[in-house]
Design a protein around this motif. Structure first.
Motif, mmCIF file in Angstrom:
data_model
loop_
_atom_site.group_PDB
_atom_site.id
_atom_site.type_symbol
_atom_site.label_atom_id
_atom_site.label_comp_id
_atom_site.label_asym_id
_atom_site.label_seq_id
_atom_site.Cartn_x
_atom_site.Cartn_y
_atom_site.Cartn_z
ATOM 1 N N SER A 126 0.829 -1.192 0.000
ATOM 2 C CA SER A 126 0.000 0.000 0.000
ATOM 3 C C SER A 126 0.877 1.262 0.000
ATOM 4 O O SER A 126 1.929 1.235 0.638
ATOM 5 C CB SER A 126 -0.882 -0.055 1.247
ATOM 6 N N PRO A 127 0.534 2.339 -0.661
ATOM 7 C CA PRO A 127 -0.732 2.572 -1.372
ATOM 8 C C PRO A 127 -0.743 2.064 -2.809
ATOM 9 O O PRO A 127 -1.795 2.101 -3.450
ATOM 10 C CB PRO A 127 -0.849 4.102 -1.361
ATOM 11 N N GLY A 128 0.371 1.594 -3.331
ATOM 12 C CA GLY A 128 0.380 1.110 -4.717
ATOM 13 C C GLY A 128 1.785 0.857 -5.197
ATOM 14 O O GLY A 128 2.760 1.180 -4.503
ATOM 15 N N LEU A 129 1.889 0.242 -6.384
ATOM 16 C CA LEU A 129 3.199 -0.119 -6.925
ATOM 17 C C LEU A 129 3.269 0.207 -8.418
ATOM 18 O O LEU A 129 2.325 -0.044 -9.160
ATOM 19 C CB LEU A 129 3.436 -1.627 -6.726
ATOM 20 N N VAL A 130 4.389 0.780 -8.821
ATOM 21 C CA VAL A 130 4.712 0.888 -10.245
ATOM 22 C C VAL A 130 5.827 -0.124 -10.494
ATOM 23 O O VAL A 130 6.868 -0.077 -9.827
ATOM 24 C CB VAL A 130 5.199 2.313 -10.611
ATOM 25 N N ALA A 131 5.598 -1.061 -11.419
ATOM 26 C CA ALA A 131 6.587 -2.116 -11.659
ATOM 27 C C ALA A 131 7.027 -2.076 -13.115
ATOM 28 O O ALA A 131 6.183 -2.095 -14.016
ATOM 29 C CB ALA A 131 5.976 -3.480 -11.343
ATOM 30 N N ASP A 132 8.340 -2.004 -13.357
ATOM 31 C CA ASP A 132 8.774 -2.024 -14.750
ATOM 32 C C ASP A 132 9.611 -3.251 -15.060
ATOM 33 O O ASP A 132 10.274 -3.798 -14.183
ATOM 34 C CB ASP A 132 9.467 -0.701 -15.142
ATOM 35 N N GLY A 133 9.504 -3.702 -16.321
ATOM 36 C CA GLY A 133 10.242 -4.907 -16.708
ATOM 37 C C GLY A 133 9.836 -5.422 -18.068
ATOM 38 O O GLY A 133 9.647 -4.650 -19.017
ATOM 39 N N ARG A 134 9.720 -6.753 -18.186
ATOM 40 C CA ARG A 134 9.362 -7.382 -19.459
ATOM 41 C C ARG A 134 8.044 -8.138 -19.362
ATOM 42 O O ARG A 134 7.322 -8.260 -20.333
ATOM 43 C CB ARG A 134 10.445 -8.397 -19.882
ATOM 44 N N ASP A 135 7.772 -8.689 -18.167
ATOM 45 C CA ASP A 135 6.587 -9.544 -18.007
ATOM 46 C C ASP A 135 5.757 -9.125 -16.804
ATOM 47 O O ASP A 135 5.070 -9.936 -16.207
ATOM 48 C CB ASP A 135 7.016 -11.007 -17.837
ATOM 49 N N MET A 136 5.842 -7.838 -16.442
ATOM 50 C CA MET A 136 5.080 -7.375 -15.281
ATOM 51 C C MET A 136 3.577 -7.483 -15.544
ATOM 52 O O MET A 136 2.825 -7.976 -14.711
ATOM 53 C CB MET A 136 5.461 -5.919 -14.938
ATOM 54 N N GLY A 137 3.150 -7.026 -16.726
ATOM 55 C CA GLY A 137 1.720 -7.048 -17.052
ATOM 56 C C GLY A 137 1.227 -8.388 -17.558
ATOM 57 O O GLY A 137 0.052 -8.725 -17.415
ATOM 58 N N THR A 138 2.134 -9.184 -18.148
ATOM 59 C CA THR A 138 1.699 -10.470 -18.713
ATOM 60 C C THR A 138 1.711 -11.599 -17.683
ATOM 61 O O THR A 138 0.907 -12.513 -17.762
ATOM 62 C CB THR A 138 2.603 -10.886 -19.898
ATOM 63 N N VAL A 139 2.645 -11.553 -16.717
ATOM 64 C CA VAL A 139 2.801 -12.691 -15.792
ATOM 65 C C VAL A 139 2.757 -12.285 -14.314
ATOM 66 O O VAL A 139 1.877 -12.706 -13.567
ATOM 67 C CB VAL A 139 4.143 -13.433 -16.064
ATOM 68 N N VAL A 140 3.718 -11.462 -13.909
ATOM 69 C CA VAL A 140 3.930 -11.245 -12.464
ATOM 70 C C VAL A 140 2.752 -10.500 -11.830
ATOM 71 O O VAL A 140 2.286 -10.862 -10.755
ATOM 72 C CB VAL A 140 5.269 -10.514 -12.208
ATOM 73 N N PHE A 141 2.267 -9.446 -12.516
ATOM 74 C CA PHE A 141 1.109 -8.704 -11.997
ATOM 75 C C PHE A 141 0.031 -8.680 -13.088
ATOM 76 O O PHE A 141 -0.336 -7.618 -13.599
ATOM 77 C CB PHE A 141 1.518 -7.283 -11.594
ATOM 78 N N ALA A 142 -0.444 -9.875 -13.432
ATOM 79 C CA ALA A 142 -1.416 -9.979 -14.528
ATOM 80 C C ALA A 142 -2.717 -9.256 -14.193
ATOM 81 O O ALA A 142 -3.493 -8.923 -15.094
ATOM 82 C CB ALA A 142 -1.677 -11.442 -14.842
ATOM 83 N N ASP A 143 -2.964 -8.987 -12.892
ATOM 84 C CA ASP A 143 -4.196 -8.295 -12.495
ATOM 85 C C ASP A 143 -3.976 -6.787 -12.307
ATOM 86 O O ASP A 143 -4.783 -6.117 -11.665
ATOM 87 C CB ASP A 143 -4.740 -8.906 -11.194
ATOM 88 N N ALA A 144 -2.899 -6.255 -12.887
ATOM 89 C CA ALA A 144 -2.597 -4.823 -12.727
ATOM 90 C C ALA A 144 -3.749 -3.960 -13.229
ATOM 91 O O ALA A 144 -4.433 -4.321 -14.193
ATOM 92 C CB ALA A 144 -1.317 -4.474 -13.484
ATOM 93 N N VAL A 145 -3.935 -2.812 -12.580
ATOM 94 C CA VAL A 145 -5.055 -1.925 -12.927
ATOM 95 C C VAL A 145 -4.763 -1.145 -14.213
ATOM 96 O O VAL A 145 -5.670 -0.755 -14.941
ATOM 97 C CB VAL A 145 -5.369 -0.993 -11.724
ATOM 98 N N LEU A 146 -3.471 -0.939 -14.504
ATOM 99 C CA LEU A 146 -3.086 -0.238 -15.741
ATOM 100 C C LEU A 146 -1.794 -0.855 -16.266
ATOM 101 O O LEU A 146 -0.828 -1.019 -15.503
ATOM 102 C CB LEU A 146 -2.880 1.256 -15.460
ATOM 103 N N LYS A 147 -1.792 -1.204 -17.559
ATOM 104 C CA LYS A 147 -0.602 -1.822 -18.160
ATOM 105 C C LYS A 147 -0.140 -0.983 -19.343
ATOM 106 O O LYS A 147 -0.933 -0.719 -20.258
ATOM 107 C CB LYS A 147 -0.934 -3.240 -18.651
ATOM 108 N N ILE A 148 1.115 -0.593 -19.307
ATOM 109 C CA ILE A 148 1.703 0.194 -20.388
ATOM 110 C C ILE A 148 2.778 -0.667 -21.057
ATOM 111 O O ILE A 148 3.558 -1.338 -20.369
ATOM 112 C CB ILE A 148 2.409 1.464 -19.833
ATOM 113 N N TYR A 149 2.815 -0.620 -22.386
ATOM 114 C CA TYR A 149 3.923 -1.237 -23.128
ATOM 115 C C TYR A 149 4.646 -0.100 -23.821
ATOM 116 O O TYR A 149 4.110 0.547 -24.722
ATOM 117 C CB TYR A 149 3.387 -2.253 -24.138
ATOM 118 N N LEU A 150 5.865 0.186 -23.351
ATOM 119 C CA LEU A 150 6.619 1.333 -23.841
ATOM 120 C C LEU A 150 7.712 0.859 -24.789
ATOM 121 O O LEU A 150 8.556 0.037 -24.415
ATOM 122 C CB LEU A 150 7.241 2.070 -22.639
ATOM 123 N N THR A 151 7.684 1.387 -26.003
ATOM 124 C CA THR A 151 8.667 0.940 -26.977
ATOM 125 C C THR A 151 9.275 2.145 -27.704
ATOM 126 O O THR A 151 8.873 3.289 -27.486
ATOM 127 C CB THR A 151 8.008 -0.065 -27.960
#
Ligand code: DC
Length: 230
Positions: A126-151
């Motif tokens: 709490s209160p929240g997490l910003v996680a950056d990487g390669r598989d944060m949105g696809t695997v580790v935090f698949a239930d994330a409230v917002l997913k960005i793919y930055l290229t």
């Protein structure tokens, strides 16, 4: 109740600006920050110290489960967080091109990814997490409230990395960096386990022609649209 703690994930290839955006976003929102790539790099450095080979999946997996890693503010918002492994500072050691290469070589191993998974999830507080990487949105935090793919294009990413490394007096040629970025993209995208790809519900942002402020403004719009803040 940790399921309720909001997570924003920022995935993408090396040099797209994930780290800079994640750090600024976490600061704006007062959220915790996870640089998951740093954990793969820390594992690479720790393994090298213990003479563990980069194809020894069992030894790497068990080392991953035992890592004692801490992040601390570097005091400079333009610099990544300081990284402490077993009470020893490894901030510089994990940022060399060699450490990045080794991290990329060991990251396809299932044992390594499983070994680091719980450690990564332990950052969800709490209160929240910003996680950056390669598989944060696809695997580790698949239930994330917002997913960005930055290229961004490989050329622009190589130039950015070149400037960063030069600034730190780490010598490397632009040509060599571009080659290594292309190879790393290929490896990160082609691996069988948790390959680099946008999550189905991710927003893709291309930062080739955008500076950090412009990308951050777009991300903040998405944060508001999602109702994460008013
Ligand atoms: O983002 P970075 O360059 O610090 O990451 C180093 C390597 O770690 C990268 O080549 C792939 C791997 N990695 C990964 O497989 N999964 C993540 N979530 C983050 C990084």
């Amino acid at each position: 109740m940790t399921d309720k703690v909001p997570v924003i994930t920022i995935d993408g290839p090396v040099g797209a600006g994930k780290g800079a955006i994640a750090q600024r976003l976490a600061e704006r929102l007062g959220f915790h920050l996870l640089d998951s790539g740093a954990l793969y790099r820390v594992l690479a450095v720790a393994a090298a110290k213990e003479d563990i080979r980069d194809d020894d999946a069992d030894a790497l997996g068990s080392l991953a489960g035992k890592l004692v890693v801490r992040f601390e503010p570097s005091g400079d918002p333009d610099e990544p967080l300081d990284v402490i492994l077993d009470e020893q500072e490894v901030t510089q050691a994990i940022r060399t091109n060699e450490a990045g290469e080794m991290a990329s070589r060991i990251s396809p191993l299932t044992e390594v990814r499983m070994g680091l998974r719980d450690l990564q999830r332990s950052f969800r507080r709490s209160p929240g997490l910003v996680a950056d990487g390669r598989d944060m949105g696809t695997v580790v935090f698949a239930d994330a409230v917002l997913k960005i793919y930055l290229t961004a294009s490989a050329e622009v990413r190589a130039e950015r990395r070149y400037k960063q490394l030069k600034h730190k007096d780490i010598g490397v040629s632009l040509h060599a960096l571009l080659e290594s970025i292309r190879e790393r993209d290929e490896r990160d995208m082609q691996r069988a386990v948790a390959p680099l790809r946008p999550a189905d519900d991710a927003f893709t942002l291309d930062s080739t022609d955008l500076d950090i402020d412009a990308v951050l403004a777009q991300v903040m719009n998405l944060v508001r649209q999602r109702g994460i803040i008013d």
